[in-house]
Structures are given as structure tokens and as C-alpha cells.
Design a protein around this motif. Structure first.
Motif, PDB file in Angstrom:
ATOM      1  N   ALA A  16       0.830  -1.205   0.000  1.00 32.78           N
ATOM      2  CA  ALA A  16       0.000   0.000   0.000  1.00 32.78           C
ATOM      3  C   ALA A  16       0.866   1.257   0.000  1.00 32.78           C
ATOM      4  CB  ALA A  16      -0.927  -0.003   1.213  1.00 32.78           C
ATOM      5  N   HIS A  17       1.922   1.252   0.781  1.00 37.95           N
ATOM      6  CA  HIS A  17       2.797   2.423   0.844  1.00 37.95           C
ATOM      7  C   HIS A  17       3.599   2.611  -0.437  1.00 37.95           C
ATOM      8  CE1 HIS A  17       2.636   4.120   4.970  1.00 37.95           C
ATOM      9  NE2 HIS A  17       2.089   2.950   5.269  1.00 37.95           N
ATOM     10  N   SER A  21       0.265   7.952  -4.544  1.00 39.61           N
ATOM     11  CA  SER A  21      -0.547   8.624  -3.526  1.00 39.61           C
ATOM     12  C   SER A  21      -2.009   8.733  -3.946  1.00 39.61           C
ATOM     13  CB  SER A  21       0.011  10.012  -3.227  1.00 39.61           C
ATOM     14  OG  SER A  21       0.039  10.814  -4.394  1.00 39.61           O
ATOM     15  N   GLN A  24      -3.687   5.527  -3.127  1.00 35.53           N
ATOM     16  CA  GLN A  24      -3.883   5.417  -1.687  1.00 35.53           C
ATOM     17  C   GLN A  24      -5.115   6.211  -1.254  1.00 35.53           C
ATOM     18  OE1 GLN A  24      -0.317   6.570   0.393  1.00 35.53           O
ATOM     19  NE2 GLN A  24       1.003   5.222  -0.839  1.00 35.53           N
ATOM     20  N   GLU A  28      -8.551   4.850   0.400  1.00 33.96           N
ATOM     21  CA  GLU A  28      -9.005   5.420   1.669  1.00 33.96           C
ATOM     22  C   GLU A  28     -10.468   5.856   1.571  1.00 33.96           C
ATOM     23  OE1 GLU A  28      -6.371   8.582   2.742  1.00 33.96           O
ATOM     24  OE2 GLU A  28      -4.588   7.335   2.450  1.00 33.96           O
ATOM     25  N   LEU A  97      -2.594   3.799   6.676  1.00 34.16           N
ATOM     26  CA  LEU A  97      -2.909   4.952   5.829  1.00 34.16           C
ATOM     27  C   LEU A  97      -3.990   5.829   6.438  1.00 34.16           C
ATOM     28  CD1 LEU A  97      -2.866   3.354   2.251  1.00 34.16           C
ATOM     29  CD2 LEU A  97      -1.016   4.539   3.471  1.00 34.16           C
ATOM     30  N   VAL A 148      -5.512  -0.305   3.976  1.00 40.44           N
ATOM     31  CA  VAL A 148      -5.343   0.943   4.727  1.00 40.44           C
ATOM     32  C   VAL A 148      -4.771   0.693   6.113  1.00 40.44           C
ATOM     33  CG1 VAL A 148      -7.169   2.105   3.445  1.00 40.44           C
ATOM     34  CG2 VAL A 148      -7.720   0.969   5.627  1.00 40.44           C
TER      35      VAL A 148
END
Length: 216
Positions: A16-17, A21, A24, A28, A97, A148
């Protein structure tokens, strides 16, 4: 918690990281807004069923009811199993996240996964043609909870099974009674009740019938 499950959690959160962005942020948002999508589909399924037979209406109305029952079952299990969230308990894991839920908001099972699976199965029973959409959405929602960082993989796996099972049983067990209620509602003297249940068979226009008699 099992080492294998914790390792898988670390792998998924690490993945995920590593994602862009924008992705992500999309996940979210989806992990929460996906529930609103199911709510909208419930409304559409009910609206379609208003002009169907009473059994179809019963199943469409039972689908969200079954989802509510599944949520209650999930909460009962959660209240009896005090499993800390992985974003707080797994050592060496990357930061979640989204904000890690507070202590006491236990992890097992995932309410989101339970609700998503229950809604997906209920909608598929009420509107079979949409199963190709609802099931993948439920699976993606379940994955998003691990993505997340707020649930272990086994939390969402059990949530999916619990939600699907409860939804199937509730709809199957209550359909006969719900059909009788739908028939009664369509014959009710209350206009709001009749509107909610849709027209009875005698009130529905015959497909292909002329709107007006020919005048000579």
C-alpha cells in the motif's frame, strides 16, 4: 496473532505504501464510501422490484434487513473477542494509511467486510444480474480494510464468510413470509403503503396493450 497472518499484513501494508498517492487516497475513500454504493444499489433494487411479483419485492426488502442482521452478528462476535487492531499490535509494520481506531474498537471480525458481503449476497439474490458487480465490490472493500492498515487478513476473511452466510439464511428463511406481507401491502387501503409496495397485478399495464381504444 499468528506469524503468517502478521507477515501477510506487513506485506499488504508495505505494498500500500509503495502505490501512488492518488491510489492510496482512492482506497481510503472507497473503504468507507463503498458502503454508500451498496445503500444506493439497495434503493435501485427495491425500485425495480416494485413492479415485479411480490416475491421479488420481498427479497429486495429483505436484502438490507439481512445486512443489518449480519452487522449485529458481527458486533456480537467483536464484543466477545478482544483482538487489538494490527496497526497497534503488529511490530515492524508500516503506519496505517488512515487513523488507527482507538483501543477498545476491536479488530475481529471486520464489520465493513461483513456488511459488504451481506449486501453483495442480498443484492445478488434480489437482482441476480448484478452479482457480477456486487461480489467484486465486496471483495475489494474487504481488501481495502487491510490495505489501509486497520484489519488483519483473517478479520476480513471471516467477515466475508459471516456476512454472506447470514444474508443468505435470512433472505431464504424469511422470503415466504415476506411475500405474504408484500401481497397484503399491495392490497392495503393506505396510499403510502401501496406506493412502497408497488402496484398489484391488476393495476399493472399489460405490455403491448393499446393506451386508448380506437375511435371511429
Amino acid at each position: 496473532m499468528g506469524t503468517m497472518d502478521s507477515d501477510l499484513y506487513r506485506d499488504i501494508t508495505r505494498f500500500a505504501h509503495d502505490t501512488p498517492s492518488w491510489f492510496q487516497h482512492l482506497m481510503e475513500a472507497f473503504t468507507e464510501l463503498g458502503l454508500l454504493l451498496f445503500a444506493a444499489l439497495f434503493v435501485v433494487a427495491w425500485w425495480r422490484a416494485r413492479r415485479g411479483d411480490p416475491r421479488a419485492l420481498a427479497v429486495a426488502v429483505l436484502a438490507p434487513l439481512a445486512t443489518g442482521v449480519a452487522y449485529v452478528c458481527s458486533e456480537l462476535v467483536k464484543s466477545g473477542i478482544d483482538e487489538e487492531r494490527p496497526c497497534r499490535a503488529v511490530s515492524g509494520a508500516l503506519t496505517s494509511l488512515v487513523a488507527c481506531p482507538p483501543h477498545g474498537d476491536w479488530s475481529f471480525p471486520s464489520n465493513h467486510a461483513t456488511i459488504a458481503a451481506s449486501a453483495a449476497v442480498g443484492l445478488a439474490l434480489a437482482w441476480p444480474a448484478i452479482g457480477w458487480l456486487t461480489v467484486p465490490i465486496a471483495l475489494l472493500m474487504a481488501f481495502s480494510r487491510v490495505f489501509v492498515g486497520v484489519h488483519y487478513p483473517h478479520d476480513v476473511a471471516v467477515g466475508l464468510v459471516l456476512g454472506a452466510l447470514v444474508s443468505f439464511l435470512v433472505v431464504r428463511l424469511l422470503t415466504a413470509g415476506g411475500t405474504r406481507v408484500a401481497v397484503s401491502m399491495r392490497g392495503s387501503g393506505n396510499g403510502a403503503v401501496r406506493w412502497f409496495a408497488g402496484p398489484s397485478a391488476g393495476e399493472m399495464p399489460v405490455v403491448g396493450a393499446p393506451r386508448h381504444a380506437n375511435r371511429r
